[in-house]
Design an enzyme around this catalytic site. Structure first.
Site, short mmCIF file in Angstrom:
data_model
loop_
_atom_site.label_atom_id
_atom_site.label_comp_id
_atom_site.label_asym_id
_atom_site.label_seq_id
_atom_site.Cartn_x
_atom_site.Cartn_y
_atom_site.Cartn_z
N ASP A 44 2.45 -12.14 -5.69
CA ASP A 44 3.54 -12.48 -6.61
C ASP A 44 4.73 -13.06 -5.85
O ASP A 44 5.87 -12.64 -6.03
CB ASP A 44 3.96 -11.24 -7.40
CG ASP A 44 4.75 -11.60 -8.66
OD1 ASP A 44 5.55 -10.75 -9.10
OD2 ASP A 44 4.59 -12.72 -9.18
N ALA A 104 9.77 -2.16 -14.02
CA ALA A 104 10.35 -0.98 -13.39
C ALA A 104 11.86 -1.08 -13.38
O ALA A 104 12.43 -2.15 -13.54
CB ALA A 104 9.81 -0.84 -11.96
#
Length: 587
Positions: free
Chosen positions: A135, A24
């Site tokens: 993550d 992103a």
């Protein structure tokens, strides 16, 4: 491509790009409705066309928006505008832990414990709602100038998890923190986050990762098979209690780990206490292999039987061969010698060929690193990957008079260098031709101004300045700027230095009692000003233990280096706290 000044959903006006990666692009934007700056993360084009990914992205981001904690970057909004899928988040002016590690190399034990306490505090709220980050890594942990830690990218990690293993530039950044169960293809649990925190702790303390390799698969296999390195081999003076926390967090078998972030948080709170100085090294209740023991035993017994049968057969065959050899004539013996000699010659030729050919067959192909200066980050990633290289998650920024902001200025290793396929390449991103117009900072708080200017990559020093004769010190406040080395209106470039001058005032004792100082804050004050501090404990049930009741130096009196200061601190009735002034327990 999102442009400066563009409005998303007729609400979020883009100010500038603040990050560009494989998943992103992130922009600083202005929320025109709520009158505040926000961070807008927009999905990359190829991911935005994946309907399954987009659905998970939206669902998990909405789930994360329910989390509220000082240690979590808040998610404000999730939406779509003309095919652009975005998340609107709290804008935090901080640096990633990865940047801090690059600058410092490694951190001290108290610093790491403080950081991980804040991370587990934030994750505790998520784990209570059974939301898994998936993550945890330095790039997803922000640290502000005041030391506040914030976890970012909550809510998109699970959606990323579905695609990141197929994206070379993404997996290399995350696989270093990948729990064994995920490396083996199993689903993530709350304890998966715990494993990643343990790896992060090791990295913050040592400045390096416990498992390294040439590719993602090799690193993942090490997470599965290799034992966690002992941090005390790297830092012998580190308390055993701290190593135990890392070992428990990074246990291969999830049954041996902390149940969730809250349990780990509670253990961290006491790990530096004196009571845990002589703690023994942790041992695990469950086998780290996590295999079925009965199957292993059966397999071993079957193998033993098979080997025994083979051994008996070989002995019998050997006896028959010897008997036949005895009865053979000399011609037969010569034939055997010829056959054996041929076999040995053949084996020698094969081994030689293997030794000479295997290195050539297995050595990676050498390629020249393409010149991607002037490219957008996405274009540069595609070109480098097409050439067989791996693009690092880490990106570095630098000012450039030539390359437009947001585009690539150079790579490390440099363009034109010859490297093996699979070599990791770091991109340098242009901040543009940065100049900062200096304002008149006189009368402003020096710490606040320093923070603002350092965020613009200027070097800022704060220095005390002696007042002119006749000036009344009572007219000035500590820490307030009275002069500056660069005149208002002048422009500085990135890396230039400015000195902010504050008045050099006589230091005075604060009111430790009324201002509710903690013992550690008084100790810090005494250390800063070279004061000899004595702490006396007074048993009372009227005040909470640790409350400062009295101070021997009056508030407002001048601090003199080497002076003696005694504070009286409340303790529980009938407690056995040692009185530092006598070295004996209070009865």
């Amino acid at each position: 491509m999102i442009m400066k000044g563009q409005k998303i959903s007729d609400r979020y006006q883009i100010i500038k790009s603040i990050g560009e990666g494989g998943m992103a692009n992130v922009y600083l934007a202005y929320d025109t409705i709520l009158d505040r700056n926000v961070a807008v993360k927009v999905l990359r084009g190829d991911l935005a066309s994946d309907e399954k990914f987009v659905r998970r992205f939206q669902r998990e981001a909405l789930s994360a928006s329910s989390l509220s904690n000082p240690n979590i970057v808040e998610v404000y909004d999730v939406g779509e505008d003309n095919g652009e899928y975005y998340i609107v988040m709290e804008y935090v002016e901080g640096k990633h832990l990865k940047n801090l590690l690059k600058k410092r190399g490694k951190l001290t034990v108290p610093e790491v414990i403080d950081i991980v306490l804040q991370i587990t505090n934030g994750l505790s709220v998520a784990h209570d709602s059974y939301i898994i980050h998936r993550d945890i890594k330095p790039q997803n942990i922000l640290i502000l100038d005041n030391g506040l830690v914030k976890i970012t990218d909550f809510g998109i990690a699970v959606a990323m998890n579905a695609t990141q293993l197929t994206q070379t530039n993404s997996v290399m950044g995350s696989v270093h923190y990948l729990p064994p169960e995920q490396a083996s293809g199993k689903g993530a649990t709350l304890q998966s986050d715990i494993y990643s925190i343990g790896i992060l702790m090791y990295e913050l303390l040592t400045g390096k990762l416990p498992f390294k390799g040439d590719n993602a698969v090799e690193i993942a296999l090490k997470h599965l098979k290799e034992p966690m390195p002992s941090i005390r081999d790297e830092i012998p003076e580190i308390p055993q209690s701290v190593e135990n926390i890392i070992l428990k967090a990074t246990a291969k078998n999830p049954k041996n780990r902390y149940a969730d972030a809250r349990e780990m948080h509670e253990d961290l709170k006491t790990c530096l206490d004196d009571s845990r100085k002589n703690e023994l090294k942790i041992t695990f209740k469950y086998p780290e292999s996590d295999y079925d023991d009965t199957k292993i035993i059966k397999a071993v017994k079957a193998s033993e039987k098979k080997e025994k049968a083979k051994e008996n057969k070989d002995i019998k065959e050997g006896e028959e061969i010897i008997a036949k050899k005895v009865s053979r004539d000399s011609d037969s013996q010569n034939k055997i010698i010829i056959i054996l000699a041929s076999i040995f010659v053949g084996l020698f030729v094969c081994i030689t060929a293997i030794v000479l050919l295997i290195p050539k067959l297995t050595s990676a192909k050498q390629e020249q690193i393409p010149d991607v200066s002037g490219y957008t980050v996405t274009e540069a990633i595609n070109v480098l990957q097409d050439a067989g290289f791996v693009v690092s998650d880490e990106q570095r920024e630098e000012a450039s008079e030539i390359v437009d902001a947001g585009r690539v200025t150079k790579t490390s290793p440099a363009a034109g260098a010859i490297r093996k396929e699979g070599t990791e390449i770091i991109l340098y991103i242009s901040l543009g031709d940065i100049t900062v117009e200096i304002e008149d900072y006189v009368g402003q708080n020096s710490s606040e101004v320093k923070g603002r200017l350092e965020a613009l990559n200027l070097q800022v020093d704060i220095e005390p300045k002696v007042l002119d004769e006749g000036e009344d010190p009572n007219d000035y406040e500590e820490g307030i700027i009275i002069d500056q080395s660069v005149e208002p209106g002048e422009k500085l470039s990135e890396g230039d230095r400015i000195i902010l001058y504050v008045p050099k005032l006589e230091n005075k004792y604060p009111n430790f009692v009324e201002d509710q100082y903690s013992i550690s804050e008084v100790e810090e004050f005494a250390e800063d000003y070279g004061i000899n501090l004595t702490i006396v404990y007074e048993q009372t049930d009227e005040y909470e233990p640790g409350t400062i009741l009295k101070q021997s130096r009056a508030a407002g009196s001048i601090v003199v280096e080497g002076a003696k200061l005694t504070i009286t601190v409340a303790s529980e009735p009938n407690s056995d706290i040692d009185d530092p002034s006598t070295g004996e327990g209070l009865e």
